[in-house]
Design a protein around this motif. Structure first.
Motif, PDB file in Angstrom:
ATOM      1  N   ILE A  61       0.843  -1.199   0.000  1.00  0.00           N
ATOM      2  CA  ILE A  61       0.000   0.000   0.000  1.00  0.00           C
ATOM      3  C   ILE A  61       0.879   1.252   0.000  1.00  0.00           C
ATOM      4  CG2 ILE A  61      -1.695   1.327   1.317  1.00  0.00           C
ATOM      5  CD1 ILE A  61      -2.764  -1.470   2.290  1.00  0.00           C
ATOM      6  N   LYS A  62       1.944   1.235   0.796  1.00  0.00           N
ATOM      7  CA  LYS A  62       2.872   2.370   0.849  1.00  0.00           C
ATOM      8  C   LYS A  62       3.543   2.584  -0.507  1.00  0.00           C
ATOM      9  CE  LYS A  62       6.914   4.027   3.365  1.00  0.00           C
ATOM     10  NZ  LYS A  62       7.877   3.728   4.418  1.00  0.00           N
ATOM     11  N   SER A  63       3.937   1.505  -1.161  1.00  0.00           N
ATOM     12  CA  SER A  63       4.526   1.591  -2.493  1.00  0.00           C
ATOM     13  C   SER A  63       3.517   2.160  -3.484  1.00  0.00           C
ATOM     14  CB  SER A  63       4.993   0.209  -2.945  1.00  0.00           C
ATOM     15  OG  SER A  63       5.447   0.253  -4.277  1.00  0.00           O
ATOM     16  N   GLY A  64       2.281   1.688  -3.398  1.00  0.00           N
ATOM     17  CA  GLY A  64       1.216   2.202  -4.267  1.00  0.00           C
ATOM     18  C   GLY A  64       0.957   3.681  -4.030  1.00  0.00           C
ATOM     19  N   ALA A  65       1.034   4.107  -2.763  1.00  0.00           N
ATOM     20  CA  ALA A  65       0.838   5.524  -2.441  1.00  0.00           C
ATOM     21  C   ALA A  65       1.916   6.380  -3.097  1.00  0.00           C
ATOM     22  CB  ALA A  65       0.835   5.725  -0.928  1.00  0.00           C
ATOM     23  N   ALA A  66       3.159   5.917  -3.049  1.00  0.00           N
ATOM     24  CA  ALA A  66       4.260   6.658  -3.674  1.00  0.00           C
ATOM     25  C   ALA A  66       4.072   6.730  -5.189  1.00  0.00           C
ATOM     26  CB  ALA A  66       5.592   6.011  -3.324  1.00  0.00           C
ATOM     27  N   LEU A  67       3.662   5.628  -5.797  1.00  0.00           N
ATOM     28  CA  LEU A  67       3.402   5.613  -7.233  1.00  0.00           C
ATOM     29  C   LEU A  67       2.237   6.541  -7.580  1.00  0.00           C
ATOM     30  CD1 LEU A  67       3.820   1.798  -7.815  1.00  0.00           C
ATOM     31  CD2 LEU A  67       5.231   3.579  -8.876  1.00  0.00           C
ATOM     32  N   TYR A  68       1.220   6.523  -6.747  1.00  0.00           N
ATOM     33  CA  TYR A  68       0.051   7.373  -6.951  1.00  0.00           C
ATOM     34  C   TYR A  68       0.461   8.847  -6.960  1.00  0.00           C
ATOM     35  CZ  TYR A  68      -4.535   9.470  -6.554  1.00  0.00           C
ATOM     36  OH  TYR A  68      -5.651  10.227  -6.796  1.00  0.00           O
ATOM     37  N   VAL A  69       1.278   9.242  -5.986  1.00  0.00           N
ATOM     38  CA  VAL A  69       1.742  10.631  -5.921  1.00  0.00           C
ATOM     39  C   VAL A  69       2.505  10.989  -7.192  1.00  0.00           C
ATOM     40  CG1 VAL A  69       3.351  12.196  -4.732  1.00  0.00           C
ATOM     41  CG2 VAL A  69       1.763  10.791  -3.404  1.00  0.00           C
ATOM     42  N   THR A  70       3.339  10.085  -7.658  1.00  0.00           N
ATOM     43  CA  THR A  70       4.169  10.341  -8.834  1.00  0.00           C
ATOM     44  C   THR A  70       3.361  10.408 -10.127  1.00  0.00           C
ATOM     45  OG1 THR A  70       6.054   9.253  -7.790  1.00  0.00           O
ATOM     46  CG2 THR A  70       6.130   9.488 -10.185  1.00  0.00           C
ATOM     47  N   TYR A  71       2.435   9.485 -10.317  1.00  0.00           N
ATOM     48  CA  TYR A  71       1.777   9.347 -11.615  1.00  0.00           C
ATOM     49  C   TYR A  71       0.303   9.768 -11.667  1.00  0.00           C
ATOM     50  CZ  TYR A  71       5.938   6.648 -12.702  1.00  0.00           C
ATOM     51  OH  TYR A  71       7.233   6.260 -12.885  1.00  0.00           O
ATOM     52  N   CYS A  72      -0.363   9.841 -10.535  1.00  0.00           N
ATOM     53  CA  CYS A  72      -1.820   9.948 -10.582  1.00  0.00           C
ATOM     54  C   CYS A  72      -2.419  11.231  -9.998  1.00  0.00           C
ATOM     55  CB  CYS A  72      -2.447   8.754  -9.867  1.00  0.00           C
ATOM     56  SG  CYS A  72      -1.799   7.151 -10.404  1.00  0.00           S
ATOM     57  N   GLU A 106      -0.179  -3.525  -9.465  1.00  0.00           N
ATOM     58  CA  GLU A 106      -0.785  -4.170  -8.288  1.00  0.00           C
ATOM     59  C   GLU A 106      -0.646  -3.293  -7.052  1.00  0.00           C
ATOM     60  OE1 GLU A 106      -0.065  -8.302  -7.508  1.00  0.00           O
ATOM     61  OE2 GLU A 106      -0.014  -8.764  -9.631  1.00  0.00           O
ATOM     62  N   ALA A 107       0.491  -2.607  -6.903  1.00  0.00           N
ATOM     63  CA  ALA A 107       0.673  -1.707  -5.764  1.00  0.00           C
ATOM     64  C   ALA A 107      -0.299  -0.527  -5.855  1.00  0.00           C
ATOM     65  CB  ALA A 107       2.116  -1.220  -5.700  1.00  0.00           C
ATOM     66  N   LEU A 108      -0.476   0.018  -7.048  1.00  0.00           N
ATOM     67  CA  LEU A 108      -1.465   1.087  -7.221  1.00  0.00           C
ATOM     68  C   LEU A 108      -2.863   0.596  -6.870  1.00  0.00           C
ATOM     69  CD1 LEU A 108      -0.320   2.832 -10.509  1.00  0.00           C
ATOM     70  CD2 LEU A 108      -0.606   3.919  -8.270  1.00  0.00           C
ATOM     71  N   TRP A 109      -3.179  -0.610  -7.299  1.00  0.00           N
ATOM     72  CA  TRP A 109      -4.479  -1.211  -6.992  1.00  0.00           C
ATOM     73  C   TRP A 109      -4.658  -1.344  -5.479  1.00  0.00           C
ATOM     74  CZ3 TRP A 109      -9.085  -1.871  -8.730  1.00  0.00           C
ATOM     75  CH2 TRP A 109      -9.906  -2.911  -8.302  1.00  0.00           C
ATOM     76  N   ALA A 110      -3.617  -1.796  -4.804  1.00  0.00           N
ATOM     77  CA  ALA A 110      -3.675  -1.925  -3.340  1.00  0.00           C
ATOM     78  C   ALA A 110      -3.957  -0.579  -2.707  1.00  0.00           C
ATOM     79  CB  ALA A 110      -2.358  -2.511  -2.806  1.00  0.00           C
ATOM     80  N   TYR A 111      -3.285   0.445  -3.195  1.00  0.00           N
ATOM     81  CA  TYR A 111      -3.492   1.783  -2.638  1.00  0.00           C
ATOM     82  C   TYR A 111      -4.900   2.297  -2.922  1.00  0.00           C
ATOM     83  CZ  TYR A 111      -3.199   6.711  -1.741  1.00  0.00           C
ATOM     84  OH  TYR A 111      -3.452   7.976  -1.260  1.00  0.00           O
ATOM     85  N   VAL A 112      -5.374   2.088  -4.147  1.00  0.00           N
ATOM     86  CA  VAL A 112      -6.727   2.544  -4.482  1.00  0.00           C
ATOM     87  C   VAL A 112      -7.768   1.860  -3.603  1.00  0.00           C
ATOM     88  CG1 VAL A 112      -8.508   2.477  -6.300  1.00  0.00           C
ATOM     89  CG2 VAL A 112      -6.202   3.296  -6.834  1.00  0.00           C
ATOM     90  N   LEU A 113      -7.591   0.568  -3.379  1.00  0.00           N
ATOM     91  CA  LEU A 113      -8.556  -0.147  -2.539  1.00  0.00           C
ATOM     92  C   LEU A 113      -8.430   0.198  -1.064  1.00  0.00           C
ATOM     93  CD1 LEU A 113      -8.810  -3.718  -4.061  1.00  0.00           C
ATOM     94  CD2 LEU A 113     -10.269  -1.731  -4.435  1.00  0.00           C
ATOM     95  N   ALA A 114      -7.200   0.344  -0.584  1.00  0.00           N
ATOM     96  CA  ALA A 114      -6.986   0.585   0.847  1.00  0.00           C
ATOM     97  C   ALA A 114      -6.871   2.063   1.156  1.00  0.00           C
ATOM     98  CB  ALA A 114      -5.726  -0.135   1.323  1.00  0.00           C
TER      99      ALA A 114
END
Length: 104
Positions: free
Chosen positions: A28-39, A91-99
């Motif tokens: 989830i933390k990895s997805g959050a970092a990716l989200y900040v960068t790309y989304c 998958e990490a982005l998906w985890a972040y979106v869901l959580a």
């Protein structure tokens, strides 16, 4: 990273795993970092779709394949990220979106 048909197939096969698993805090933390960068530019800091982009807070939990397809190939005004993100990142982005922040 360019995803070929083999990687794309592996990603789609992984969707059952991604839907069924409970996501780790690290994922989830990895997805959050990716989200900040790309989304965040389009989807906002809290996934609340400023300016009319898709409200990710409303994304149906059982639709990882749809999510992955939109991320990798793009949809409407959203650019494709398949040349940038691999299956682990999606998958990490998906985890972040869901959580997401709102659910932790």
């Amino acid at each position: 990273m360019k995803l070929g048909s083999v990687c794309g197939l592996a990603l789609l096969l992984a969707c059952a795993k991604a839907q069924a698993q409970q996501f780790s805090a690290e994922q989830i933390k990895s997805g959050a970092a990716l989200y900040v960068t790309y989304c965040t530019t389009c989807h906002g800091w809290q996934m609340d779709h400023p300016g009319g982009s898709f409200d990710l807070r409303a994304f149906p939990p059982g639709q990882f394949a749809r999510f992955a397809n939109a991320v990798l190939k793009g949809k409407n005004a959203m650019p494709p990220w398949g040349d940038v993100l691999g299956s682990a990142e999606v998958e990490a982005l998906w985890a972040y979106v869901l959580a997401g922040e709102r659910r932790q």
